[in-house]
Design an enzyme around this catalytic site. Structure first.
Site, PDB file in Angstrom:
ATOM      1  N   TYR B 130      -1.966  -3.590 -11.337  1.00 12.88           N
ATOM      2  CA  TYR B 130      -3.189  -4.378 -11.223  1.00 12.88           C
ATOM      3  C   TYR B 130      -4.039  -3.809 -10.096  1.00 12.88           C
ATOM      4  O   TYR B 130      -3.581  -3.675  -8.965  1.00 12.88           O
ATOM      5  CB  TYR B 130      -2.851  -5.840 -10.911  1.00 12.88           C
ATOM      6  CG  TYR B 130      -4.084  -6.713 -10.992  1.00 12.88           C
ATOM      7  CD1 TYR B 130      -4.339  -7.482 -12.122  1.00 12.88           C
ATOM      8  CD2 TYR B 130      -5.028  -6.730  -9.970  1.00 12.88           C
ATOM      9  CE1 TYR B 130      -5.488  -8.246 -12.232  1.00 12.88           C
ATOM     10  CE2 TYR B 130      -6.183  -7.484 -10.070  1.00 12.88           C
ATOM     11  CZ  TYR B 130      -6.406  -8.243 -11.200  1.00 12.88           C
ATOM     12  OH  TYR B 130      -7.559  -8.990 -11.310  1.00 12.88           O
ATOM     13  N   GLN B 191      -5.451 -13.721 -16.511  1.00 15.45           N
ATOM     14  CA  GLN B 191      -5.368 -13.375 -17.938  1.00 15.45           C
ATOM     15  C   GLN B 191      -4.839 -11.957 -18.134  1.00 15.45           C
ATOM     16  O   GLN B 191      -4.108 -11.682 -19.097  1.00 15.45           O
ATOM     17  CB  GLN B 191      -6.718 -13.579 -18.641  1.00 15.45           C
ATOM     18  CG  GLN B 191      -7.887 -12.760 -18.113  1.00 15.45           C
ATOM     19  CD  GLN B 191      -8.619 -13.431 -16.945  1.00 15.45           C
ATOM     20  OE1 GLN B 191      -8.070 -14.316 -16.270  1.00 15.45           O
ATOM     21  NE2 GLN B 191      -9.846 -12.998 -16.689  1.00 15.45           N
ATOM     22  N   ASN B 214      -6.265 -11.224  -5.973  1.00 14.49           N
ATOM     23  CA  ASN B 214      -6.644 -12.467  -5.289  1.00 14.49           C
ATOM     24  C   ASN B 214      -5.596 -13.552  -5.538  1.00 14.49           C
ATOM     25  O   ASN B 214      -4.526 -13.285  -6.093  1.00 14.49           O
ATOM     26  CB  ASN B 214      -8.049 -12.908  -5.760  1.00 14.49           C
ATOM     27  CG  ASN B 214      -8.087 -13.210  -7.264  1.00 14.49           C
ATOM     28  OD1 ASN B 214      -7.055 -13.420  -7.899  1.00 14.49           O
ATOM     29  ND2 ASN B 214      -9.285 -13.223  -7.822  1.00 14.49           N
ATOM     30  N   SER B 237      -3.704  -8.807   5.620  1.00 11.37           N
ATOM     31  CA  SER B 237      -3.225  -7.648   6.371  1.00 11.37           C
ATOM     32  C   SER B 237      -3.084  -7.969   7.856  1.00 11.37           C
ATOM     33  O   SER B 237      -3.701  -8.915   8.365  1.00 11.37           O
ATOM     34  CB  SER B 237      -4.230  -6.510   6.184  1.00 11.37           C
ATOM     35  OG  SER B 237      -3.691  -5.300   6.639  1.00 11.37           O
ATOM     36  N   GLN B 259      -7.774  -3.379  10.967  1.00 13.44           N
ATOM     37  CA  GLN B 259      -7.218  -4.466  10.146  1.00 13.44           C
ATOM     38  C   GLN B 259      -8.201  -5.623  10.056  1.00 13.44           C
ATOM     39  O   GLN B 259      -8.345  -6.252   9.008  1.00 13.44           O
ATOM     40  CB  GLN B 259      -5.885  -4.968  10.717  1.00 13.44           C
ATOM     41  CG  GLN B 259      -4.792  -3.937  10.698  1.00 13.44           C
ATOM     42  CD  GLN B 259      -4.625  -3.278   9.340  1.00 13.44           C
ATOM     43  OE1 GLN B 259      -4.414  -3.956   8.357  1.00 13.44           O
ATOM     44  NE2 GLN B 259      -4.750  -1.959   9.290  1.00 13.44           N
ATOM     45  N   HIS B 262     -10.640  -5.950   7.151  1.00 13.20           N
ATOM     46  CA  HIS B 262     -10.200  -6.207   5.775  1.00 13.20           C
ATOM     47  C   HIS B 262     -10.643  -7.574   5.275  1.00 13.20           C
ATOM     48  O   HIS B 262     -11.121  -7.721   4.161  1.00 13.20           O
ATOM     49  CB  HIS B 262      -8.669  -6.131   5.671  1.00 13.20           C
ATOM     50  CG  HIS B 262      -8.155  -4.764   5.364  1.00 13.20           C
ATOM     51  ND1 HIS B 262      -8.474  -4.096   4.221  1.00 13.20           N
ATOM     52  CD2 HIS B 262      -7.338  -3.937   6.067  1.00 13.20           C
ATOM     53  CE1 HIS B 262      -7.877  -2.903   4.221  1.00 13.20           C
ATOM     54  NE2 HIS B 262      -7.187  -2.785   5.337  1.00 13.20           N
ATOM     55  N   GLU B 327       3.189  -6.282   9.338  1.00  8.97           N
ATOM     56  CA  GLU B 327       2.996  -5.270   8.302  1.00  8.97           C
ATOM     57  C   GLU B 327       2.865  -3.879   8.936  1.00  8.97           C
ATOM     58  O   GLU B 327       3.502  -2.925   8.509  1.00  8.97           O
ATOM     59  CB  GLU B 327       1.721  -5.621   7.523  1.00  8.97           C
ATOM     60  CG  GLU B 327       1.399  -4.689   6.383  1.00  8.97           C
ATOM     61  CD  GLU B 327       0.027  -4.985   5.781  1.00  8.97           C
ATOM     62  OE1 GLU B 327      -0.779  -5.701   6.423  1.00  8.97           O
ATOM     63  OE2 GLU B 327      -0.248  -4.492   4.677  1.00  8.97           O
ATOM     64  N   HIS B 328       2.019  -3.771   9.967  1.00 11.34           N
ATOM     65  CA  HIS B 328       1.781  -2.492  10.656  1.00 11.34           C
ATOM     66  C   HIS B 328       2.064  -2.654  12.142  1.00 11.34           C
ATOM     67  O   HIS B 328       1.649  -3.639  12.738  1.00 11.34           O
ATOM     68  CB  HIS B 328       0.316  -2.062  10.516  1.00 11.34           C
ATOM     69  CG  HIS B 328      -0.159  -1.950   9.104  1.00 11.34           C
ATOM     70  ND1 HIS B 328      -1.069  -2.830   8.555  1.00 11.34           N
ATOM     71  CD2 HIS B 328       0.147  -1.068   8.119  1.00 11.34           C
ATOM     72  CE1 HIS B 328      -1.307  -2.489   7.292  1.00 11.34           C
ATOM     73  NE2 HIS B 328      -0.586  -1.433   6.996  1.00 11.34           N
ATOM     74  N   ASP B 361      -2.695   4.536   5.642  1.00  7.80           N
ATOM     75  CA  ASP B 361      -3.306   3.867   4.491  1.00  7.80           C
ATOM     76  C   ASP B 361      -3.660   4.847   3.391  1.00  7.80           C
ATOM     77  O   ASP B 361      -3.794   4.462   2.226  1.00  7.80           O
ATOM     78  CB  ASP B 361      -4.601   3.147   4.910  1.00  7.80           C
ATOM     79  CG  ASP B 361      -4.318   1.846   5.624  1.00  7.80           C
ATOM     80  OD1 ASP B 361      -3.215   1.302   5.449  1.00  7.80           O
ATOM     81  OD2 ASP B 361      -5.198   1.380   6.374  1.00  7.80           O
ATOM     82  N   HIS B 420      38.883 -14.819 -20.267  1.00  6.51           N
ATOM     83  CA  HIS B 420      38.784 -13.705 -19.320  1.00  6.51           C
ATOM     84  C   HIS B 420      40.180 -13.139 -19.052  1.00  6.51           C
ATOM     85  O   HIS B 420      40.403 -11.928 -19.109  1.00  6.51           O
ATOM     86  CB  HIS B 420      38.170 -14.166 -17.988  1.00  6.51           C
ATOM     87  CG  HIS B 420      36.688 -14.348 -18.002  1.00  6.51           C
ATOM     88  ND1 HIS B 420      36.063 -15.316 -18.731  1.00  6.51           N
ATOM     89  CD2 HIS B 420      35.694 -13.675 -17.353  1.00  6.51           C
ATOM     90  CE1 HIS B 420      34.751 -15.245 -18.533  1.00  6.51           C
ATOM     91  NE2 HIS B 420      34.500 -14.257 -17.707  1.00  6.51           N
TER      92      HIS B 420
END
Lengths: 432, 432
Positions: B130, B191, B214, B237, B259, B262, B327-328, B361, B420
């Site tokens: 996506y 969708q 999103n 981020s 950052q 963003h 994250e970073h 990045d 078994h």
């Protein structure tokens, strides 16, 4: 009793499609109930956990105790039948050995541009494992979930298990003791998952929750996914057996029933190239069903979901087997490796006439927590890495940044991210 | 403007707790809307997809075309600014090189008991990625999602991307062409996720869906998890910079803003042991904010979520950094390795004064899809293994089963699973 198909049937393609797409998983929508329980535990903490335990498990945590003590676990282990103890300990050793080989290597290298690049693996701090109580209280599940977490290096392994009426299962406690579980809480259901994910006053939050459970537990894990890590949502167990006519039909019938006895929604499918053998297996299944203590469950599963499929040659079965992407796949023939080479999607494969699936459930070493419901197309059995995570890293000096930095500036500007570009460009400018 | 803290403040512990626990992720509950869209696509297929695309993206798929043609992608690549093309191709090569090192080794060995044990990795058949349209249409996201899927060996990589008003982003198409994306559909939102997961008449179902989006896209991925594999749900981020006073405050300010630009919910935090340097960075941030084209977003982020934290020594910052599990993480000092050795939880780490996060990045090689919102405690960046799965396998001969089989029988009987036990015991009996 079970479905009988042959690839030479005119309607085979449609019938097999129907078998592949049959949805055996319960569609009961418990999501609203589970959401309410999670909200309750998040707002009322231990009070909610105690109230819900009284309601669903019928005991008072203040009276029975919230935790199972180390002394109880030691007593359970000491009280174990000696043969069973030897079996559990053999299983634990073999599971540990196999999983130690799953610990991934770190990476750390310098590339042609002079950039140091790598990745480092670390364990999660706290691993939560859910072990069902009641009918499906399996010590093997304790080993299969706790040992990978321990091998990963988790600081603490925290087990939750419902104790209906306050009763603990001594086999489960003994297994927890052998596996090195650090703490055990007498709680279960969605309320236990919520307590592990968000923490309460008594229970510190964990980082990952794994382990089997009913529809409420599975839905609770789905709902807390992202707050913590979880293992794949599990559905009913299943086995596909590909067998030629040289097998003992009695053995193959037992293999099919070893999944059927788990649950009425379990599925057992035989592919064979020998019509007489197919009949013999069907007869043996009937015979064994008459003798099994788990006959009621196994019969229901075999009637509702079992199938025997006749193929011209075993090789012809393999694309069909791939479409089923089964949790367990037995290849009982002279050259199982040749068939195995054609398998792309399966949770675990059992090669040859002397490898019944059940040996993998207990003592072989690989994990018995495996993808079900065709999820082997995209997911794997439980592993040490489910309790670890990877941190990538980079180190540039001026020269290396000079080589790759300008491309980063160009891309950042094209993406409309000027501060990204500036953070690189300022360093490049100083260098000139 | 941003929060200023010092570990010597009396109230530091509480203030830092608040910072760690601040929830920056939108709590907007879109789950019912998303569930309705998924249901719609499952029942009405392409008709629903076309109708929802008209509604949300404002174009008619029958008129604009459902797919982006190969010719359009080739034209986008040919029309690219030459510098940008070089940058994208350098990025693609470096990303491919790094990810090729992630392909896991198969295992296949015989243990002391004579049991053959192993695990074999295979790619998923179809990977869905996506890629957002509009503001956050990043060619780097195409490379970071498509290349690992290709390196894994997925048969087909299928991209979906919304084209509001029918407009495609040529940079995104060029990146798709470079990465080797096999098909591109002009659809987005929940969708598109539903169409990829369940398939429609036009769109064949995929096995894994990754990529940013999103709140609707993220929730749709959550809801189809289990039907397909997904990558971790991503939040805003974030960057944590640990820097001594020897850095250029202008560089560090740019890193923090890279950052902040963003999203208003992004977070930038500086730890330093030098109070004067902290002031200088704050001043530079203000100055750069006045010059950035992304100033509005970055200012909001810096005011709402930014922080500068003074510590006595940089080592003192490291347990705090671990709690943030960012994250970073940049370690800008003379001996970054010494600090890195103290890091357990972070998505990606950038060592030294010449390694701005933005280089990671785009062109360094490791994936920029990284865990946010403290999820680095339990999860990892996107990897080749997200597009692969492991099949374990076992092979016993009579002797090997004789050694480990009896323990399996004992455990199966103890768990109340007689079929078994029988599947193993029948083979042991014949052997005697």
């Amino acid at each position: 009793m079970a479905l009988r198909l042959s690839t030479s049937d005119a309607a085979f393609a449609d019938a097999f499609d129907a078998l592949v797409n049959a949805r055996r998983e319960a569609d009961a929508d418990v999501s609203a109930d589970v959401a309410a329980i999670i909200k309750d535990v998040r707002s009322d903490g231990d009070e909610a956990v105690a109230r819900l335990t009284q309601k669903f498990d019928g005991h008072d945590l203040e009276f029975t105790g919230w935790k199972v003590s180390v002394a109880e676990c030691e007593a359970a282990l000491d009280g174990l039948d000696p043969n069973l103890r030897i079996a559990l300990e053999l299983a634990a050793i073999r599971i540990r050995d196999y999983h130690e080989g799953q610990v991934p290597d770190n990476r750390d290298y310098r590339d042609d541009a002079g950039v140091r690049i790598g990745a480092r693996w670390n364990a999660v701090e706290r691993a939560g494992i859910y072990i069902p109580g009641g009918r499906a209280a399996y010590p093997s599940s304790v080993l299969m979930n706790a040992i990978p977490a321990k091998v990963a290096g988790a600081d603490r392994v925290i087990m939750v298990t419902p104790t209906p009426g306050g009763e603990v299962n001594p086999l489960v406690l003994a297994a927890a003791q052998i596996a090195g579980v650090d703490e055990i809480w007498r709680i279960g259901g969605a309320q236990a998952v919520a307590a592990l994910a968000f923490g309460t006053e008594k229970i510190a939050p964990v980082d990952v929750i794994t382990g089997p459970g009913n529809a409420w537990v599975a839905e609770a894990k789905r709902q807390v996914y992202g707050v913590v890590g979880i293992d794949m949502v599990a559905g009913p167990s299943e086995i596909v057996v590909v067998a030629d006519g040289q097998n003992d039909p009695d053995w193959i019938a037992a293999d099919l029933l070893s999944q059927a006895e788990h649950d009425p929604t379990s599925q057992s499918i035989l592919f064979t190239d020998d019509a007489a053998f197919a009949d013999q297996v069907a007869t043996q299944v009937e015979k064994q069903l008459g003798e099994l203590a788990t006959s009621k469950t196994a019969t229901q599963s075999w009637i509702d979901n079992g199938a025997i499929i006749l193929v011209d040659r075993l090789e012809q079965a393999m694309p069909l087997v791939d479409r089923l992407a089964a949790e367990h796949l037995e290849l009982a023939c002279d050259d199982p490796q040749a068939l195995f080479n054609k398998v792309r999607h399966a949770g675990s494969v059992f090669l040859g006439r002397h490898t019944p699936e059940a040996v993998g459930d207990y003592v072989a070493g690989p994990n018995h927590v495996l993808p079900t419901g065709r999820r082997a197309r995209f997911s794997s059995g439980l592993s040490v890495t489910d309790f670890m995570k990877r941190t990538s890293f980079l180190e540039c000096d001026e020269t290396a940044l000079g080589k790759i930095g300008p491309a980063a500036v160009a891309l950042a500007e094209a993406e409309g991210l000027p501060a990204h570009a500036a953070s690189v460009q300022k360093r490049l400018d100083t260098r000139r």
